[in-house]
Motif scaffolding. Sequence first.
Motif, PDB file in Angstrom:
ATOM      1  N   VAL A 125     -12.117   9.593   1.579  1.00 30.83           N
ATOM      2  CA  VAL A 125     -10.739  10.015   1.353  1.00 30.83           C
ATOM      3  C   VAL A 125     -10.561  11.520   1.519  1.00 30.83           C
ATOM      4  CG1 VAL A 125      -8.893  10.160  -0.373  1.00 30.83           C
ATOM      5  CG2 VAL A 125     -10.222   8.056  -0.138  1.00 30.83           C
ATOM      6  N   VAL A 126     -11.514  12.295   1.008  1.00 34.57           N
ATOM      7  CA  VAL A 126     -11.341  13.746   0.947  1.00 34.57           C
ATOM      8  C   VAL A 126     -11.823  14.454   2.207  1.00 34.57           C
ATOM      9  CG1 VAL A 126     -11.940  15.826  -0.344  1.00 34.57           C
ATOM     10  CG2 VAL A 126     -11.458  13.692  -1.565  1.00 34.57           C
ATOM     11  N   ASP A 127     -12.946  14.013   2.767  1.00 35.59           N
ATOM     12  CA  ASP A 127     -13.502  14.709   3.926  1.00 35.59           C
ATOM     13  C   ASP A 127     -12.617  14.535   5.156  1.00 35.59           C
ATOM     14  OD1 ASP A 127     -15.536  15.345   2.275  1.00 35.59           O
ATOM     15  OD2 ASP A 127     -17.051  14.073   3.220  1.00 35.59           O
ATOM     16  N   THR A 128     -12.605  15.550   6.008  1.00 37.45           N
ATOM     17  CA  THR A 128     -11.771  15.497   7.211  1.00 37.45           C
ATOM     18  C   THR A 128     -12.422  14.680   8.314  1.00 37.45           C
ATOM     19  OG1 THR A 128     -12.736  17.585   7.959  1.00 37.45           O
ATOM     20  CG2 THR A 128     -10.668  17.700   6.709  1.00 37.45           C
ATOM     21  N   GLU A 129     -13.747  14.611   8.340  1.00 36.61           N
ATOM     22  CA  GLU A 129     -14.444  13.828   9.355  1.00 36.61           C
ATOM     23  C   GLU A 129     -14.592  12.381   8.900  1.00 36.61           C
ATOM     24  OE1 GLU A 129     -15.311  14.896  12.355  1.00 36.61           O
ATOM     25  OE2 GLU A 129     -14.398  16.831  11.852  1.00 36.61           O
ATOM     26  N   PRO A 130     -14.457  11.405   9.795  1.00 31.47           N
ATOM     27  CA  PRO A 130     -14.621   9.996   9.413  1.00 31.47           C
ATOM     28  C   PRO A 130     -15.995   9.749   8.789  1.00 31.47           C
ATOM     29  CG  PRO A 130     -13.685  10.174  11.619  1.00 31.47           C
ATOM     30  CD  PRO A 130     -14.100  11.559  11.222  1.00 31.47           C
TER      31      PRO A 130
ATOM     32  N   CYS B 154      -4.912   3.324   6.569  1.00 28.21           N
ATOM     33  CA  CYS B 154      -4.276   3.016   5.285  1.00 28.21           C
ATOM     34  C   CYS B 154      -4.314   4.276   4.427  1.00 28.21           C
ATOM     35  CB  CYS B 154      -5.026   1.874   4.618  1.00 28.21           C
ATOM     36  SG  CYS B 154      -4.448   1.437   2.977  1.00 28.21           S
ATOM     37  N   GLY B 155      -3.158   4.948   4.277  1.00 23.46           N
ATOM     38  CA  GLY B 155      -3.152   6.198   3.538  1.00 23.46           C
ATOM     39  C   GLY B 155      -4.061   7.201   4.214  1.00 23.46           C
ATOM     40  N   ARG B 156      -5.011   7.759   3.454  1.00 25.04           N
ATOM     41  CA  ARG B 156      -5.966   8.721   4.022  1.00 25.04           C
ATOM     42  C   ARG B 156      -7.233   8.034   4.522  1.00 25.04           C
ATOM     43  NH1 ARG B 156      -5.725  14.233   3.290  1.00 25.04           N
ATOM     44  NH2 ARG B 156      -7.996  14.322   3.139  1.00 25.04           N
ATOM     45  N   LEU B 157      -7.268   6.726   4.490  1.00 23.62           N
ATOM     46  CA  LEU B 157      -8.424   5.993   5.000  1.00 23.62           C
ATOM     47  C   LEU B 157      -8.126   5.515   6.418  1.00 23.62           C
ATOM     48  CD1 LEU B 157      -9.349   3.857   1.858  1.00 23.62           C
ATOM     49  CD2 LEU B 157     -10.610   5.808   2.772  1.00 23.62           C
ATOM     50  N   SER B 158      -8.950   5.942   7.368  1.00 23.29           N
ATOM     51  CA  SER B 158      -8.768   5.524   8.749  1.00 23.29           C
ATOM     52  C   SER B 158      -9.335   4.126   8.951  1.00 23.29           C
ATOM     53  CB  SER B 158      -9.467   6.504   9.694  1.00 23.29           C
ATOM     54  OG  SER B 158     -10.870   6.400   9.552  1.00 23.29           O
ATOM     55  N   SER B 159      -9.019   3.522  10.084  1.00 23.62           N
ATOM     56  CA  SER B 159      -9.529   2.184  10.381  1.00 23.62           C
ATOM     57  C   SER B 159     -11.061   2.174  10.421  1.00 23.62           C
ATOM     58  CB  SER B 159      -8.949   1.681  11.704  1.00 23.62           C
ATOM     59  OG  SER B 159      -9.283   2.568  12.766  1.00 23.62           O
TER      60      SER B 159
ATOM     61  N   ALA C 258      -6.328  -4.615   0.450  1.00 18.59           N
ATOM     62  CA  ALA C 258      -5.642  -3.486  -0.182  1.00 18.59           C
ATOM     63  C   ALA C 258      -4.581  -2.846   0.703  1.00 18.59           C
ATOM     64  CB  ALA C 258      -6.666  -2.434  -0.597  1.00 18.59           C
ATOM     65  N   CYS C 259      -4.706  -2.983   2.019  1.00 15.45           N
ATOM     66  CA  CYS C 259      -3.757  -2.325   2.925  1.00 15.45           C
ATOM     67  C   CYS C 259      -2.754  -3.295   3.532  1.00 15.45           C
ATOM     68  CB  CYS C 259      -4.520  -1.616   4.040  1.00 15.45           C
ATOM     69  SG  CYS C 259      -5.650  -0.345   3.420  1.00 15.45           S
ATOM     70  N   SER C 260      -2.725  -4.534   3.063  1.00 17.76           N
ATOM     71  CA  SER C 260      -1.803  -5.531   3.612  1.00 17.76           C
ATOM     72  C   SER C 260      -0.429  -5.387   2.965  1.00 17.76           C
ATOM     73  CB  SER C 260      -2.353  -6.936   3.366  1.00 17.76           C
ATOM     74  OG  SER C 260      -2.263  -7.261   1.994  1.00 17.76           O
ATOM     75  N   PRO C 261       0.611  -5.999   3.552  1.00 13.58           N
ATOM     76  CA  PRO C 261       1.950  -5.921   2.959  1.00 13.58           C
ATOM     77  C   PRO C 261       2.043  -6.606   1.597  1.00 13.58           C
ATOM     78  CG  PRO C 261       2.065  -6.580   5.275  1.00 13.58           C
ATOM     79  CD  PRO C 261       0.620  -6.648   4.877  1.00 13.58           C
ATOM     80  N   ASP C 262       1.210  -7.604   1.340  1.00 21.35           N
ATOM     81  CA  ASP C 262       1.256  -8.353   0.088  1.00 21.35           C
ATOM     82  C   ASP C 262      -0.157  -8.426  -0.496  1.00 21.35           C
ATOM     83  OD1 ASP C 262       2.134  -9.947  -1.989  1.00 21.35           O
ATOM     84  OD2 ASP C 262       1.983 -11.819  -0.841  1.00 21.35           O
ATOM     85  N   PRO C 263      -0.678  -7.298  -0.999  1.00 24.12           N
ATOM     86  CA  PRO C 263      -2.098  -7.228  -1.354  1.00 24.12           C
ATOM     87  C   PRO C 263      -2.444  -7.936  -2.659  1.00 24.12           C
ATOM     88  CG  PRO C 263      -1.022  -5.171  -1.907  1.00 24.12           C
ATOM     89  CD  PRO C 263       0.001  -6.014  -1.199  1.00 24.12           C
ATOM     90  N   LEU C 264      -3.660  -8.445  -2.715  1.00 23.33           N
ATOM     91  CA  LEU C 264      -4.245  -8.970  -3.950  1.00 23.33           C
ATOM     92  C   LEU C 264      -5.127  -7.923  -4.604  1.00 23.33           C
ATOM     93  CD1 LEU C 264      -5.208 -12.526  -2.636  1.00 23.33           C
ATOM     94  CD2 LEU C 264      -3.434 -11.994  -4.324  1.00 23.33           C
ATOM     95  N   VAL C 265      -5.076  -6.714  -4.072  1.00 22.60           N
ATOM     96  CA  VAL C 265      -5.887  -5.589  -4.545  1.00 22.60           C
ATOM     97  C   VAL C 265      -4.950  -4.431  -4.840  1.00 22.60           C
ATOM     98  CG1 VAL C 265      -7.742  -3.985  -3.961  1.00 22.60           C
ATOM     99  CG2 VAL C 265      -7.819  -6.330  -3.100  1.00 22.60           C
ATOM    100  N   ASN C 266      -5.178  -3.730  -5.948  1.00 19.52           N
ATOM    101  CA  ASN C 266      -4.373  -2.549  -6.245  1.00 19.52           C
ATOM    102  C   ASN C 266      -4.533  -1.551  -5.106  1.00 19.52           C
ATOM    103  OD1 ASN C 266      -3.176  -2.717  -9.128  1.00 19.52           O
ATOM    104  ND2 ASN C 266      -5.232  -3.548  -9.329  1.00 19.52           N
ATOM    105  N   THR C 267      -3.435  -1.233  -4.457  1.00 22.10           N
ATOM    106  CA  THR C 267      -3.424  -0.579  -3.152  1.00 22.10           C
ATOM    107  C   THR C 267      -4.084   0.784  -3.133  1.00 22.10           C
ATOM    108  OG1 THR C 267      -1.979   0.140  -1.352  1.00 22.10           O
ATOM    109  CG2 THR C 267      -1.158   0.420  -3.574  1.00 22.10           C
ATOM    110  N   ALA C 268      -4.550   1.149  -1.930  1.00 22.18           N
ATOM    111  CA  ALA C 268      -5.196   2.452  -1.724  1.00 22.18           C
ATOM    112  C   ALA C 268      -4.294   3.387  -0.943  1.00 22.18           C
ATOM    113  CB  ALA C 268      -6.514   2.261  -0.971  1.00 22.18           C
TER     114      ALA C 268
END
Length: 360
Positions: free
Chosen positions: A201-206, A259-264, A308-318
Amino acid sequence: MRRLAAGVLSLAVAGILLAGCSPAPASDDSPLSAASPAPSRSTVSAGDPDLPAMPPTPAPSAVVDDAAADDAGERLRALVGDAGRPAEVALLGDSFAAGEGAGSYQPVRGVADSLCHRSADALLADAAGTPPSPPGTAILHNLACSRARMSSVTAAQAVEGHGPEGVPAQLEQLAGIRPDLVLLSIGGNDLGFAGLLQACVVDTEPCGQDPALRETTRQQLLQLQAPLTDVYRTLGAATPAPVLVLPYPRLFDAGAEDCGRLSSTELAFGLEITDALNSTIERSVQAANLPNVRYVNALEDSFAGRGACSPDPLVNTARFGPLLNAATSVPASQEVLHPTQEGYRVLTRDLLRWLEENPM
């Protein structure tokens, strides 16, 4: 503004992201097989490349049938209990056993706002009530605690608000119970999942393309197998009840976009780590070689299509907004990337199905 947002995100993620997952101490020994592309679940083999990869699991439909949930208690008693009394189930381990993310958290040792986050809506809540339950229903003893490590099974766990003595060892708590079934989720905090996700999440490089991070994780996974095996042997010897070792569910959907700051690519790396950890857990269960300790190979893909990144998540979203909100609250931050109440109901459905197909 960008610098401020990054700083807030760092607070949200550092040490508390995977709910109760404490970051691993800095070390030269720790991620997966060097900078190869993230494999699918059918190709992951954590640690020893000579060991077979885990087979692919078909993706189930992440929908709970209310009628099936209503009779869950009777189903559970028929599977592991006794017709003359309620079935008793003990939940041990970390946040995924405690019910982190589902809300309705219960007091622990008199602490109303305990960060153990033992939820009344945890796994098997549809099948079992908190004691005392009405006659004929199942009884659930939730002894798990967010942030628990392997050591928490046999030694006291330091938990904020519980004083210097902390929360007693989970085996000590189990000693006063005669369960028909024990469920255990452990190992994620020992791997340092939160620290890995913080890097993403924090680092700029994948993060998934960092050879050093991947090698560190691979080494940590190798080092987990022996102590995990010891935990399973200790627990299996402490109770005659069946001990079911749970995998960690995949929190993201394969092929998900940014998804947010998380890349694919970072999402794919998260899946790779989850699969590798589950593979290590399964091999450790096999190494324990106890007849009453079994690995449940049925929950890994329970959230397929509703990650977590779906429109209807079963996980508290990221996603970005919830991460910013979590930065101001430790309890809220613990819930990020943990199942929702409905998510635990889906896991319960899949666990009951596995029990029916794999009699104790």
